[in-house]
Design a protein around this motif. Sequence first.
Motif, PDB file in Angstrom:
ATOM      1  N   LEU A 273       0.828  -1.200   0.000  1.00  0.00           N
ATOM      2  CA  LEU A 273       0.000   0.000   0.000  1.00  0.00           C
ATOM      3  C   LEU A 273       0.867   1.256   0.000  1.00  0.00           C
ATOM      4  N   ALA A 274       1.983   1.207   0.707  1.00  0.00           N
ATOM      5  CA  ALA A 274       2.862   2.372   0.765  1.00  0.00           C
ATOM      6  C   ALA A 274       3.373   2.739  -0.613  1.00  0.00           C
ATOM      7  N   SER A 275       3.845   1.745  -1.371  1.00  0.00           N
ATOM      8  CA  SER A 275       4.363   2.013  -2.717  1.00  0.00           C
ATOM      9  C   SER A 275       3.274   2.529  -3.636  1.00  0.00           C
ATOM     10  N   LEU A 276       2.080   1.913  -3.558  1.00  0.00           N
ATOM     11  CA  LEU A 276       0.977   2.307  -4.427  1.00  0.00           C
ATOM     12  C   LEU A 276       0.576   3.758  -4.207  1.00  0.00           C
ATOM     13  N   PHE A 277       0.331   4.129  -2.947  1.00  0.00           N
ATOM     14  CA  PHE A 277      -0.197   5.467  -2.686  1.00  0.00           C
ATOM     15  C   PHE A 277       0.897   6.538  -2.663  1.00  0.00           C
ATOM     16  N   THR A 278       2.141   6.127  -2.410  1.00  0.00           N
ATOM     17  CA  THR A 278       3.251   7.079  -2.552  1.00  0.00           C
ATOM     18  C   THR A 278       3.426   7.459  -4.015  1.00  0.00           C
ATOM     19  N   THR A 279       3.314   6.473  -4.898  1.00  0.00           N
ATOM     20  CA  THR A 279       3.439   6.739  -6.333  1.00  0.00           C
ATOM     21  C   THR A 279       2.328   7.658  -6.818  1.00  0.00           C
ATOM     22  N   LEU A 280       1.113   7.405  -6.379  1.00  0.00           N
ATOM     23  CA  LEU A 280      -0.011   8.260  -6.775  1.00  0.00           C
ATOM     24  C   LEU A 280       0.164   9.675  -6.227  1.00  0.00           C
ATOM     25  N   ALA A 281       0.628   9.778  -4.986  1.00  0.00           N
ATOM     26  CA  ALA A 281       0.817  11.092  -4.358  1.00  0.00           C
ATOM     27  C   ALA A 281       1.876  11.906  -5.091  1.00  0.00           C
ATOM     28  N   LYS A 282       2.946  11.251  -5.545  1.00  0.00           N
ATOM     29  CA  LYS A 282       3.992  11.953  -6.275  1.00  0.00           C
ATOM     30  C   LYS A 282       3.471  12.591  -7.557  1.00  0.00           C
ATOM     31  N   HIS A 283       2.405  12.021  -8.096  1.00  0.00           N
ATOM     32  CA  HIS A 283       1.801  12.554  -9.320  1.00  0.00           C
ATOM     33  C   HIS A 283       0.543  13.373  -9.001  1.00  0.00           C
ATOM     34  N   GLN A 310      -9.293  13.388 -12.389  1.00  0.00           N
ATOM     35  CA  GLN A 310      -7.961  12.796 -12.288  1.00  0.00           C
ATOM     36  C   GLN A 310      -7.911  11.364 -12.794  1.00  0.00           C
ATOM     37  N   PHE A 311      -9.008  10.916 -13.381  1.00  0.00           N
ATOM     38  CA  PHE A 311      -9.131   9.519 -13.798  1.00  0.00           C
ATOM     39  C   PHE A 311      -8.075   9.135 -14.832  1.00  0.00           C
ATOM     40  N   ALA A 312      -7.987   9.894 -15.920  1.00  0.00           N
ATOM     41  CA  ALA A 312      -7.057   9.565 -17.002  1.00  0.00           C
ATOM     42  C   ALA A 312      -5.612   9.569 -16.512  1.00  0.00           C
ATOM     43  N   GLU A 313      -5.255  10.558 -15.704  1.00  0.00           N
ATOM     44  CA  GLU A 313      -3.898  10.653 -15.192  1.00  0.00           C
ATOM     45  C   GLU A 313      -3.594   9.490 -14.253  1.00  0.00           C
ATOM     46  N   ALA A 314      -4.568   9.106 -13.425  1.00  0.00           N
ATOM     47  CA  ALA A 314      -4.359   7.988 -12.500  1.00  0.00           C
ATOM     48  C   ALA A 314      -4.122   6.679 -13.247  1.00  0.00           C
ATOM     49  N   LEU A 315      -4.891   6.447 -14.293  1.00  0.00           N
ATOM     50  CA  LEU A 315      -4.696   5.236 -15.102  1.00  0.00           C
ATOM     51  C   LEU A 315      -3.307   5.207 -15.727  1.00  0.00           C
ATOM     52  N   LYS A 316      -2.867   6.353 -16.217  1.00  0.00           N
ATOM     53  CA  LYS A 316      -1.537   6.440 -16.834  1.00  0.00           C
ATOM     54  C   LYS A 316      -0.445   6.156 -15.813  1.00  0.00           C
ATOM     55  N   VAL A 317      -0.584   6.718 -14.628  1.00  0.00           N
ATOM     56  CA  VAL A 317       0.405   6.493 -13.573  1.00  0.00           C
ATOM     57  C   VAL A 317       0.467   5.009 -13.213  1.00  0.00           C
ATOM     58  N   LEU A 318      -0.681   4.361 -13.092  1.00  0.00           N
ATOM     59  CA  LEU A 318      -0.710   2.937 -12.763  1.00  0.00           C
ATOM     60  C   LEU A 318      -0.062   2.103 -13.859  1.00  0.00           C
TER      61      LEU A 318
END
Length: 399
Positions: A273-283, A310-318
């Motif tokens: 969870l830390a890696s997932l939400f840290t990555t999203l937060a950075k973007h 923020q949907f499109a950007e979140a998908l791209k980040v993932l």
Amino acid sequence: MKTVVVKVGVSAMQSEERIEQAAQYIEALKEQGNRVVVVASGMAKEKSTLLAPIAKWTANALQREQAMLMATSSQIAASSLAVALQARGHASTALTAQQAGVKTDAKYQHARITAIQTTKIETLLAQGSIVTIAGRQGVANGELTYLGDGGSATLAVALAHYLQATHVIVLAKDSIYTADQAIIPRAQRMAEISFDEMLEFAHLGANLLHPRSVELAKKYNVKIFIQALTEQHGTWVKGEKDMEKEMIVRGVAYEADIVRLTVGYDSNQEVSLASLFTTLAKHHINVDIIVQATMHQAAQTVSFSIEKTQFAEALKVLEDNKQQLGFTFADFEIGLAKVSIIGSAMASNPGVAASMFDRLRKEKIAVKMVSTSEIKVSVVVPQEDMVRAAQALHDEYHL
């Protein structure tokens, strides 16, 4: 002599008639024997008006220049109010952020207030002048900064703290109601609301007060009175003391255009969870409700809600970070909304969430996700059921 800080919103600057009404309101405060400081948010349609001449270049404009351009709107508003007050026979002086001593951090946009040197303001007040201040400006290292969303209300609270004012008056479109009158006409005006409750309303889409201004008011215990310019009654935003305690739920809020994203893993060892939400937060992806499902012999999933914008950007980040994050699939559901009940007394009254879920069940409204705190319960429901859910909950708790 008491000091009062008045924040005048953009809605009060839409026409000569509205500016005259605002000046008359401020005049009445002065004639009641108060020292008055006015914080002006800006003029109506500021973005379209100010950015129109350079619209095709703004994408590449330096933040410094954009900040200087956007900050001028509140300067125009402060000057306009000062002129209107002078025309009514009152001494009034308009100040820029630099003249008013408003210091911020070095961010050109969305700057944060660090200190206010009130010497000039105090001198003018002692001379009997009504001081009007550009509400979205600050200064850092001699450079103009832009306070951004919620900046003028936050500045008003900060000034009230530094000047030891009795309270802040926010002239807005309306006061605070138990729900949005657009969908629940029978919603009632609240006479008072706690800082914590107001924070929840602000975070859940109530646009009358920005969360940063409420957070600062809570920190320094600065009372806020919010009302419409044309109405006598309003809502006090303040601490818990003397708050009404008989109502467990104080209000209902809703937010449309919510998206649920779900990522799945083959095993628990791959879930971070830390890696997932840290990555999203950075973007700069703002995550709201989070639900993790862990079951033996089944895919492990993590679901979270975000705003549609923020949907499109979140998908791209993932997708860009799929290998690093270790998930095997990502899924999403659109067409959702969030509906919340709010009340500081909920913390000491068990069963509120249960009655909420029971009422939604009776209304045959599916609950997709749930989030709780001491003073709030939020559910994600189909957007087509959002209004009906809000109306049912408003009725359930007799608001």
